[in-house]
Design a protein around this motif. Structure first.
Motif, short mmCIF file in Angstrom:
data_model
loop_
_atom_site.label_atom_id
_atom_site.label_comp_id
_atom_site.label_asym_id
_atom_site.label_seq_id
_atom_site.Cartn_x
_atom_site.Cartn_y
_atom_site.Cartn_z
N UNK A 172 -18.94 9.52 17.64
CA UNK A 172 -17.95 10.56 17.37
C UNK A 172 -17.52 10.47 15.91
N UNK A 173 -17.71 11.52 15.11
CA UNK A 173 -17.25 11.46 13.72
C UNK A 173 -15.73 11.45 13.64
N UNK A 174 -15.21 10.82 12.60
CA UNK A 174 -13.76 10.79 12.42
C UNK A 174 -13.46 10.52 10.95
N UNK A 175 -12.21 10.71 10.58
CA UNK A 175 -11.72 10.35 9.25
C UNK A 175 -10.65 9.28 9.42
N UNK A 176 -10.80 8.20 8.67
CA UNK A 176 -9.78 7.16 8.64
C UNK A 176 -8.88 7.42 7.44
N UNK A 177 -7.61 7.67 7.73
CA UNK A 177 -6.62 7.94 6.68
C UNK A 177 -5.76 6.70 6.49
N UNK A 178 -5.70 6.21 5.25
CA UNK A 178 -4.93 5.00 4.94
C UNK A 178 -3.98 5.29 3.79
N UNK A 179 -2.70 5.04 4.00
CA UNK A 179 -1.72 5.20 2.93
C UNK A 179 -1.91 4.05 1.94
N UNK A 180 -2.25 4.38 0.71
CA UNK A 180 -2.49 3.36 -0.30
C UNK A 180 -1.33 3.27 -1.31
N UNK A 181 -0.46 4.29 -1.30
CA UNK A 181 0.71 4.25 -2.19
C UNK A 181 1.77 5.16 -1.61
N UNK A 182 2.99 4.67 -1.56
CA UNK A 182 4.11 5.46 -1.05
C UNK A 182 5.26 5.36 -2.03
N UNK A 183 5.66 6.51 -2.55
CA UNK A 183 6.77 6.57 -3.50
C UNK A 183 7.99 7.12 -2.77
N UNK A 184 9.03 6.34 -2.65
CA UNK A 184 10.20 6.74 -1.88
C UNK A 184 10.81 8.04 -2.38
N UNK A 185 11.48 8.77 -1.48
CA UNK A 185 11.68 8.46 -0.06
C UNK A 185 10.52 8.99 0.80
N UNK A 186 9.90 8.14 1.55
CA UNK A 186 8.86 8.53 2.50
C UNK A 186 9.04 7.71 3.77
N UNK A 187 8.66 8.29 4.89
CA UNK A 187 8.72 7.53 6.15
C UNK A 187 7.49 6.66 6.32
N UNK A 188 6.38 7.03 5.68
CA UNK A 188 5.18 6.22 5.75
C UNK A 188 5.24 5.10 4.72
N UNK A 189 4.59 4.01 5.04
CA UNK A 189 4.55 2.86 4.14
C UNK A 189 3.09 2.54 3.80
N UNK A 190 2.91 1.86 2.68
CA UNK A 190 1.58 1.46 2.27
C UNK A 190 0.92 0.65 3.40
N UNK A 191 -0.30 1.03 3.73
CA UNK A 191 -1.03 0.35 4.80
C UNK A 191 -0.99 1.08 6.12
N UNK A 192 -0.10 2.08 6.28
CA UNK A 192 -0.11 2.87 7.51
C UNK A 192 -1.44 3.62 7.63
N UNK A 193 -1.90 3.79 8.86
CA UNK A 193 -3.21 4.39 9.08
C UNK A 193 -3.17 5.40 10.22
N UNK A 194 -4.13 6.30 10.17
CA UNK A 194 -4.33 7.25 11.27
C UNK A 194 -5.79 7.64 11.32
N UNK A 195 -6.24 8.02 12.50
CA UNK A 195 -7.58 8.55 12.69
C UNK A 195 -7.47 10.04 12.95
N UNK A 196 -8.33 10.83 12.33
CA UNK A 196 -8.37 12.27 12.55
C UNK A 196 -9.72 12.59 13.19
N UNK A 197 -9.69 13.23 14.36
CA UNK A 197 -10.89 13.56 15.11
C UNK A 197 -11.31 15.00 14.84
N UNK A 198 -12.53 15.38 15.19
CA UNK A 198 -13.02 16.73 14.87
C UNK A 198 -12.19 17.86 15.46
N UNK A 199 -11.47 17.61 16.57
CA UNK A 199 -10.65 18.66 17.16
C UNK A 199 -9.25 18.72 16.55
#
Length: 245
Positions: free
Chosen positions: A13-40
Motif C-alpha cells: 500500500x503506498x503512503x506518505x510519511x510526514x515528519x515535523x522537522x521544525x516547529x516555530x511557536x505557537x504550534x500544537x505540533x512538535x519536532x518529531x511528530x509524525x503521521x501517515x497519509x494513505x491514498x484515500x
C-alpha cells in the motif's frame, strides 16, 4: 507508527510519511511528530491541527501521484522567499507559527510476474530485484496479480496463449512474450488484443545472453511506464476561523 508503516509496505500500500522537522511557536505540533497519509486521504498520527493537517494531506496526495518527496513549509507569512526543494503554503489560521514537514512518498516497487523457469526467467529475478523490481515467479496455473505492473511470459512455447490472454484480460499495463519475432507474431495474431503484447519482449539493445535479455525487458517496462507529473503546489488550506497548527 513505524510498525504501521512496515505493515503497509507488506501490503504493498503506498503512503506518505510526514515528519515535523521544525516547529516555530505557537504550534500544537512538535519536532518529531509524525503521521501517515494513505491514498484515500486518511491520516494516521499527528502533525498539527486542522490547517496543518489539510495542507499536509493535500500535498501528500500530490506526491503519491508523482512518487517524489519534498519539504513542506506551512506558514502565516504572506511573502516567503522561494527555496529549491521547498514547497511553501500560506496558512491563514489565527494561531500563527510555522511548521516544516518532510513528506516522504513510499511507493511499492513495480511488481513483475514472470512465467517460466528457463534462463531468461531466472535472469529477470537476478537482474530485476537488485534494480528495485518486485519480481515474482508464477506457475502456469497462477493468475496474474491484480497489482502487477508487468507480466512476462518466458515459457518457450508452453501455455503461452492462455497466459497472455489472462494477462490481457486482467488489464496488466505491460505484457511481454520472450520469443523470436516470427513465433511471437504467430502467437499474438490469434489473440484478441494481441497487438498489446510486446514481442520479442525487450528493447533492441543487441542482447544475446539471458541477463542481457532480462535487462532489455526491464528497460522496456521502465520506458513504457506512465510519466508522473512532478509535485505541484496545491491551493493553500482554506481559512478556518480560530483553527490552529
Amino acid at each position: 507508527m513505524m510498525d504501521r508503516a512496515e505493515a503497509l509496505r507488506g501490503e504493498r500500500t503506498p503512503y506518505v510519511l510526514a515528519t515535523v522537522v521544525r516547529a516555530e511557536r505557537p504550534t500544537s505540533a512538535k519536532t518529531g511528530d509524525r503521521a501517515l497519509v494513505l491514498p484515500d486521504g486518511t491520516m494516521e498520527g499527528f502533525v498539527g491541527g486542522h490547517c496543518a493537517e489539510s495542507a499536509v494531506r493535500d500535498q501528500a496526495l500530490a506526491l503519491l501521484e508523482s512518487g517524489e518527496s519534498t519539504l513542506l513549509r506551512i506558514t502565516p507569512a504572506a511573502d516567503s522567499a522561494p527555496l529549491d526543494g521547498l514547497v511553501t503554503v500560506h496558512n491563514p489560521c489565527l494561531s500563527g507559527g510555522t511548521l516544516d514537514v518532510f513528506l516522504e512518498a513510499v511507493i511499492p516497487p513495480a511488481r513483475v510476474d514472470v512465467y517460466g523457469d528457463g534462463p531468461v526467467a531466472r535472469a529477470l529475478a537476478g537482474v530485476g530485484r537488485p534494480a528495485g523490481f518486485d519480481v515474482r515467479p508464477a506457475g502456469a496455473g497462477d493468475p496474474p496479480s491484480p497489482d502487477a505492473a508487468a507480466v512476462v511470459v518466458a515459457t518457450h512455447g508452453r501455455d503461452e496463449e492462455a497466459l497472455l490472454k489472462a494477462a490481457l484480460d486482467a488489464g496488466i499495463p505491460y505484457v511481454g512474450l520472450v520469443a523470436s519475432r516470427r513465433r511471437g507474431t504467430a502467437v499474438t495474431s490469434a489473440l484478441a488484443g494481441g497487438d498489446r503484447v510486446r514481442t520479442p519482449a525487450g528493447l533492441d539493445i543487441g542482447a544475446r545472453t539471458a541477463p542481457e535479455i532480462a535487462l532489455s525487458v526491464l528497460a522496456e517496462i521502465l520506458s513504457l511506464r506512465p510519466r508522473p507529473a512532478g509535485p505541484v503546489e496545491r491551493a493553500p488550506a482554506g481559512e478556518t476561523e480560530g483553527c490552529c497548527h
